[in-house]
Scaffold this active site. Structure first.
Site, short mmCIF file in Angstrom:
data_model
loop_
_atom_site.label_atom_id
_atom_site.label_comp_id
_atom_site.label_asym_id
_atom_site.label_seq_id
_atom_site.Cartn_x
_atom_site.Cartn_y
_atom_site.Cartn_z
N GLY A 87 -4.91 7.84 5.48
CA GLY A 87 -4.02 8.81 6.10
C GLY A 87 -2.80 9.07 5.23
O GLY A 87 -2.35 10.22 5.10
N ARG B 32 -7.57 -3.55 9.48
CA ARG B 32 -6.61 -4.47 10.10
C ARG B 32 -7.18 -5.15 11.35
O ARG B 32 -6.81 -6.26 11.68
CB ARG B 32 -5.31 -3.74 10.41
CG ARG B 32 -4.65 -3.16 9.15
CD ARG B 32 -3.18 -2.92 9.31
NE ARG B 32 -2.69 -1.98 8.30
CZ ARG B 32 -2.38 -2.30 7.05
NH1 ARG B 32 -2.52 -3.55 6.63
NH2 ARG B 32 -1.95 -1.38 6.20
N GLN C 97 4.70 9.09 7.36
CA GLN C 97 3.80 9.97 6.62
C GLN C 97 4.23 11.43 6.76
O GLN C 97 4.23 12.17 5.78
CB GLN C 97 2.35 9.78 7.12
CG GLN C 97 1.80 8.41 6.74
CD GLN C 97 0.39 8.18 7.22
OE1 GLN C 97 -0.21 9.04 7.85
NE2 GLN C 97 -0.16 7.02 6.92
N ARG D 144 -6.42 1.51 17.94
CA ARG D 144 -6.14 0.07 17.84
C ARG D 144 -5.79 -0.57 19.18
O ARG D 144 -5.86 -1.79 19.31
CB ARG D 144 -5.01 -0.18 16.82
CG ARG D 144 -5.52 0.02 15.41
CD ARG D 144 -4.53 -0.34 14.34
NE ARG D 144 -5.18 -0.20 13.03
CZ ARG D 144 -4.52 -0.03 11.89
NH1 ARG D 144 -3.20 0.02 11.88
NH2 ARG D 144 -5.19 0.06 10.76
N ARG E 200 2.89 5.98 -3.30
CA ARG E 200 4.06 6.81 -3.67
C ARG E 200 4.39 6.67 -5.15
O ARG E 200 4.84 7.65 -5.78
CB ARG E 200 5.25 6.41 -2.81
CG ARG E 200 5.11 6.85 -1.34
CD ARG E 200 5.96 5.99 -0.44
NE ARG E 200 6.12 6.51 0.92
CZ ARG E 200 5.27 6.31 1.92
NH1 ARG E 200 4.15 5.63 1.71
NH2 ARG E 200 5.52 6.79 3.12
N LYS F 64 0.83 -1.21 0.00
CA LYS F 64 0.00 0.00 0.00
C LYS F 64 0.86 1.25 0.00
O LYS F 64 0.62 2.19 -0.78
CB LYS F 64 -0.92 -0.03 1.23
CG LYS F 64 -1.88 1.12 1.32
CD LYS F 64 -3.16 0.72 2.03
CE LYS F 64 -3.00 0.49 3.51
NZ LYS F 64 -2.88 1.77 4.25
N SER F 65 1.86 1.29 0.86
CA SER F 65 2.70 2.48 0.96
C SER F 65 3.40 2.78 -0.36
O SER F 65 3.47 3.93 -0.80
CB SER F 65 3.75 2.29 2.06
OG SER F 65 3.14 2.19 3.31
N ASP G 104 1.97 -1.19 11.76
CA ASP G 104 0.65 -1.59 11.26
C ASP G 104 0.30 -3.04 11.61
O ASP G 104 -0.80 -3.50 11.31
CB ASP G 104 0.59 -1.41 9.74
CG ASP G 104 0.57 0.07 9.36
OD1 ASP G 104 0.20 0.90 10.20
OD2 ASP G 104 0.95 0.38 8.21
#
Ligand code: S3P
Length: 436
Positions: A97, A390, A172, A349, A29, A24-25, A318
């Site tokens: 986010g 998650r 981030q 979380r 990008r 995902k990250s 995460d």
């Protein structure tokens, strides 16, 4: 939107091989930098989850032509550093986010104004952590009184590089400032209190942008160019994590996770599970587009509780919902501290996991900055994921060792990071069903 719920029958084991969806990250990008590059960037292994699709839509809104995604392939027609156009409407980053914080940095340096919005969860998350340093660079950004989205970014403000010591370890925030730094006059120098994922730095280098990395510092000069490139995105270790835990706790499991990104800023989950006694073997280590990848074979193993070293928290940030499930079935106590950031994710979380574990008969005590879990067994029962992808996936895998079925409410957001989770998990051996 109707609420999607999971019912997971207890027992089973995880076997065979699977490839988790794209990281995902890196997917976010790749789209961002590809859009700012000169020329065509071809991406494969792109995560077609809602978060990254929101980023694709945002860049389309900014005037970038993007073909796909089709089976993880995406072609981004880069417009160059100065080629973005004023969007006609607010850009909706959904649940993400990463999308919102990185894009804010990038948009702060444009000569047009824009507005970023998000869903209920994203609209609660703290944005002052980026607004403050961006403002110091010369940006003009308004948020709600609570420092949350919607964010109105007033364009046409010249940015100047700053020296910034980040108070929290956040990739981030770091990435947001690096993206703003591309548009700033002079040098942007960022230091982080602990190493965090470095995909932005690696990708900038891949796109031919010079930056310096020394100790805990990243330094770049504004005003350069990005050159398009081809990017092969590995499977997301954060998605593979649920299966690392599932196969560890479920008897008779033997699962191969293929082409997983093992960037050392992301592998805290492997270190922690191994410290707990997990049997994980890495093979076929190679480099793929500037990122290390490997196949991970995981087999069932008796786990024991540990005190989680605080230095590993950012490297597994995460993966804690999954790690808490491992802890719930481990022998003895697991203690986490120094992880207050977990309260600021898609849900709180720490609290949501403590509540869920207790609802299933587990022994878990939330603390201000962590949790204490007494390992043992979990019964069946009903838990609420609070719309957090998650949390939903962690409790789904928990059923492998539970004494009864687990019902999980509000699971639609699993699609933000793991499309086809139910099919993938069923194929590996989890008896999960989704119902509206
Ligand atoms: C991310 C950074 C982390 C992580 C998030 C993805 C990124 O957030 O939790 O899922 O892609 O940079 P923080 O920077 O807030 O720790």
């Amino acid at each position: 939107m109707g609420k999607l719920n999971y019912t997971v029958q207890p027992g089973g084991s995880l076997c065979g091989r699977l490839r988790a969806p794209g990281d995902k990250s890196i997917s976010h990008r790749a789209v961002m930098l590809g859009s700012l590059a000169d020329g065509l960037t071809r991406i494969q292994g792109f995560l077609e989850g809602a978060d990254c699709l929101a980023t694709v839509d945002a860049f389309r809104g900014l005037g970038v032509t993007i073909e796909g995604p089709e089976q993880g392939h995406l072609i981004v027609h880069g417009v160059g550093m100065k080629g973005l156009r004023e969007p006609a409407t607010a850009l909706d980053m959904g649940n993400s986010g990463t999308g919102m914080r990185l894009l804010t940095g990038l948009l702060a340096g444009q000569n047009f104004s824009s507005t970023l919005i998000g869903d209920e969860s994203l609209s609660r998350r703290p944005m002052r952590r980026i607004i403050e340093p961006l403002t110091r660079m010369g940006a003009s950004i308004s948020a709600t009184e609570q420092g949350t989205a919607p964010l109105a970014i007033h364009g046409g403000q010249p940015l100047t590089g700053i020296e910034y010591a980040m108070p929290v370890a956040s990739a981030q925030v770091k990435s947001c400032l690096l993206l703003a730094g591309l548009y700033a006059r002079g040098t942007t120098r960022i230091s982080e209190p602990a190493p965090t994922r470095d995909h932005t730095e690696r990708l900038l280098t891949g796109f031919g942008y010079a930056l310096e990395r020394r100790d805990n510092h990243i330094v770049l000069n504004g005003g350069g160019h990005l050159h398009s490139c081809d990017i092969d995105i590995p499977a997301d270790i954060s998605s593979a994590a649920f299966f690392l835990v599932g196969a560890s706790i479920a008897p008779d499991s033997d699962l191969l996770l293929e082409h997983v990104g093992i960037n050392p800023t992301r592998t805290g989950i492997i270190t922690l599970l191994k410290q707990m006694g997990a049997n994980i073997i890495m093979s076929n280590e190679r480099l793929s587009g500037g990122e290390p990848v490997a196949d991970l074979r995981v087999r069932s193993a008796p786990l024991h509780g540990i005190r989680i070293p605080e230095s590993l928290v950012p490297l597994a940030i995460d993966e804690f919902p999954a790690i808490f499930i491992a802890a719930a079935y481990a022998e003895g106590e697991t203690v986490l501290s120094g992880a207050e950031e977990l309260r600021l994710k898609e849900s709180d979380r720490i609290q949501v996991m403590a509540d869920g574990l207790q609802a299933l008969g587990g022994v878990a005590q939330a603390t201000p900055d962590g949790i204490v879990i007494q390992g043992g067994s979990l019964q069946g029962g009903a838990i609420d994921s609070h719309s957090d992808h998650r949390i939903a996936m962690a409790f789904a895998l928990a059923a492998l060792r539970a004494e009864g079925a687990i019902q999980i409410a509000d699971c639609a957001n699993v699609g933000t990071s793991f499309p086809r989770f139910v099919e993938t998990a069923r194929q590996a051996g989890l008896a999960v069903e989704a119902r509206d």
